[in-house]
Design an enzyme around this catalytic site. Structure first.
Site, PDB file in Angstrom:
ATOM      1  N   HIS A 221     -33.412   5.504 -18.993  1.00 35.33           N
ATOM      2  CA  HIS A 221     -34.570   6.280 -19.493  1.00 35.33           C
ATOM      3  C   HIS A 221     -35.847   5.547 -19.090  1.00 35.33           C
ATOM      4  CE1 HIS A 221     -36.564   8.860 -22.786  1.00 35.33           C
ATOM      5  NE2 HIS A 221     -37.533   8.234 -22.147  1.00 35.33           N
TER       6      HIS A 221
ATOM      7  N   HIS B  52     -40.056   5.964 -17.486  1.00 34.37           N
ATOM      8  CA  HIS B  52     -41.233   6.698 -16.990  1.00 34.37           C
ATOM      9  C   HIS B  52     -41.913   5.830 -15.938  1.00 34.37           C
ATOM     10  CE1 HIS B  52     -41.131   9.468 -20.492  1.00 34.37           C
ATOM     11  NE2 HIS B  52     -40.618   8.410 -21.088  1.00 34.37           N
TER      12      HIS B  52
ATOM     13  N   LYS C 171     -34.104  17.355 -19.259  1.00 33.65           N
ATOM     14  CA  LYS C 171     -34.679  16.733 -20.451  1.00 33.65           C
ATOM     15  C   LYS C 171     -35.343  17.761 -21.357  1.00 33.65           C
ATOM     16  CE  LYS C 171     -36.443  13.440 -23.106  1.00 33.65           C
ATOM     17  NZ  LYS C 171     -37.305  12.307 -22.767  1.00 33.65           N
TER      18      LYS C 171
ATOM     19  N   HIS D  42     -35.278  14.524 -26.469  1.00 35.09           N
ATOM     20  CA  HIS D  42     -36.256  13.806 -27.294  1.00 35.09           C
ATOM     21  C   HIS D  42     -36.082  14.392 -28.690  1.00 35.09           C
ATOM     22  CE1 HIS D  42     -40.144  11.638 -28.062  1.00 35.09           C
ATOM     23  NE2 HIS D  42     -40.013  12.385 -29.143  1.00 35.09           N
TER      24      HIS D  42
ATOM     25  N   HIS E  89     -33.722   7.294 -26.868  1.00 42.56           N
ATOM     26  CA  HIS E  89     -34.446   6.326 -27.708  1.00 42.56           C
ATOM     27  C   HIS E  89     -34.187   6.483 -29.208  1.00 42.56           C
ATOM     28  CE1 HIS E  89     -37.060   9.802 -27.488  1.00 42.56           C
ATOM     29  NE2 HIS E  89     -37.625   9.445 -26.354  1.00 42.56           N
TER      30      HIS E  89
ATOM     31  N   ASP F 137     -37.183   3.355 -21.918  1.00 40.18           N
ATOM     32  CA  ASP F 137     -38.330   4.211 -22.245  1.00 40.18           C
ATOM     33  C   ASP F 137     -39.636   3.490 -21.908  1.00 40.18           C
ATOM     34  OD1 ASP F 137     -39.686   6.473 -23.024  1.00 40.18           O
ATOM     35  OD2 ASP F 137     -39.675   5.967 -25.154  1.00 40.18           O
TER      36      ASP F 137
HETATM   37  C1  NCD Z   1     -43.414   8.512 -23.451  1.00 43.92           C
HETATM   38  C2  NCD Z   1     -44.475   8.655 -22.354  1.00 43.92           C
HETATM   39  O1  NCD Z   1     -45.537   8.018 -22.473  1.00 43.92           O
HETATM   40  O2  NCD Z   1     -44.245   9.384 -21.400  1.00 43.92           O
HETATM   41  N1  NCD Z   1     -44.017   7.910 -24.597  1.00 43.92           N
HETATM   42  C3  NCD Z   1     -43.374   7.280 -25.604  1.00 43.92           C
HETATM   43  O3  NCD Z   1     -44.025   6.908 -26.595  1.00 43.92           O
HETATM   44  N2  NCD Z   1     -42.081   7.036 -25.560  1.00 43.92           N
HETATM   45  C4  NCD Z   1     -42.804   9.825 -23.738  1.00 43.92           C
HETATM   46  C5  NCD Z   1     -41.527   9.756 -24.534  1.00 43.92           C
HETATM   47  O4  NCD Z   1     -40.492   9.320 -24.055  1.00 43.92           O
HETATM   48  O5  NCD Z   1     -41.559  10.155 -25.712  1.00 43.92           O
HETATM   49 ZN    ZN Z   2     -39.497   8.436 -22.744  1.00 46.67          ZN
END
Ligand code: NCD
Ligand code: ZN
Length: 343
Positions: free
Chosen positions: A13, A15, A99, A136, A174, A247
């Site tokens: 996971h 970003h 997702k 999520h 998460h 995450d």
């Molecule tokens: C994530 C993001 O910034 O893209 N932020 C977070 O607080 N985890 C999005 C997500 O996974 O909820």
């Molecule tokens: Zn995330």
């Protein structure tokens, strides 16, 4: 010097954004992990296979020469997603999951799903073609206390999805609560979960330690200590339903240290070190390899990695920030000392 060698891990996971931020953060992940599930919540979101393939090309361009890293792409589910797009995803070699963001739940989720029940034909197609669903798991009802939103999601949506589509593989992303851990443990093998380093290392006091701490703010939000303990127990249990997903969610420092700070912790720079610290504290270093390197690959039905990485127990200081032209990102535990170092 104490060392630990494990099979090279994957991040299930992650970003990485696009543009300049992507170029700054991707080398960190490529150094640590062989593969990563790339979250599709760009602006605009990655909703089609065509967009996912273009995004994959952009990521491949950002991998430093000589580094071996594979991005695993995902699609962002909306109320306009079609069964045809699901079929295309299944036929594609590069899209590994879809997702579900409830609309308004987190960063860049405005385009997310407002009516989850309307997605049942899509879930049916995903079940039929065996394409995993990543969730999520938070309700977005303003009246629901932010600390209760994960539990409420399990009760009002996830149990029903699992009941109606028993063969659908679902990853609850998460995890943050003891109730979510219990839900995952009590269901059959098609339900798994990722756990982040921040939810293993911190409880909600970290949000207010001596003042407001924007770099500890992520969603789902940090919870009470007994939830953290349940997550540590799950991650270190050797149960293959629980695996690594950082995450890591980079935001510009100025947008975190802000009157309305963005949600997301940046951990890609030291992800494995942070997990190792959590497992070491729990006296469960022998359970790290399964969690970090085996169970996620098995759940996604991908081969396990064959090379290894080594960590050494030696103190080092996390940089205050990572900067590159217009990008400035403050990592989790910035300026603090970590006890394990990836070699
Ligand atoms: C994530 C993001 O910034 O893209 N932020 C977070 O607080 N985890 C999005 C997500 O996974 O909820
Ligand atoms: Zn995330």
């Amino acid at each position: 010097m104490k060392t630990l060698t494990i099979t090279r891990p994957d991040d299930w996971h992650l970003h990485v954004r696009n543009g300049a931020v992507l170029k700054t953060v991707l080398p960190h992940t490529a150094k640590q992990f062989a593969r990563a599930i790339i979250m599709p919540n760009l602006k605009p979101p990655v909703t089609t296979v065509e967009q996912a393939l273009a995004y994959r090309e952009e990521i491949l361009q950002a991998i430093p020469p000589g580094m071996d890293f594979k991005p695993l792409m995902t699609l962002y589910l909306t109320n306009s997603t079609t069964v045809e797009e699901i079929k295309k995803a299944v036929e594609s070699d590069y899209v590994h999951a879809v997702k579900l963001y409830p609309a308004g739940a987190t960063t860049n989720s405005d385009a997310g799903v407002a009516n989850i029940n309307a997605l049942y034909p899509i879930f049916a197609a995903m079940e039929k073609y065996d394409l995993p669903l990543q969730v999520h798991g938070e309700v977005t009802n303003e009246a629901c206390d932010i600390f209760d939103r994960e539990r409420a999601f399990i009760e009002s949506h996830l149990s029903a999805i699992h009941h109606n589509f028993p063969a659908l593989r679902i990853i609850m992303e998460h995890l943050t609560t003891a109730e979510a851990v219990e839900f995952v443990q009590s269901t059959h093998a098609n339900i798994a979960a990722t756990i982040t380093p921040q939810h293993l290392l911190f409880n909600r006091n970290a949000l207010f330690a001596g003042g407001l701490r924007p770099h500890h703010y992520c969603l789902p939000i940090l919870k009470r200590e007994h939830h953290r303990l349940a997550l540590v127990a799950a991650a270190t249990s050797g149960n293959p339903k629980f695996f690594l997903g950082t995450d890591s969610a980079p935001h510009q420092t100025a947008l975190k240290e802000n009157a309305c700070g963005c949600a997301g912790c940046y951990s890609a720079n030291a992800a494995l070190e942070l997990y190792t610290e959590a497992f070491d504290r729990a006296e469960a270093l022998d359970k790290l390899e399964g969690f970090a390197s085996f169970y996620g690959a098995d759940f996604y039905r991908l081969p396990r990695n064959t090379t290894t990485v080594t960590l050494e127990k030696s103190a080092w200081q996390v940089p205050e920030s990572y900067q590159d032209n217009e990008v400035k990102i403050t990592p989790l535990k910035a300026g603090e000392t970590l006890s394990w170092k990836l070699l």
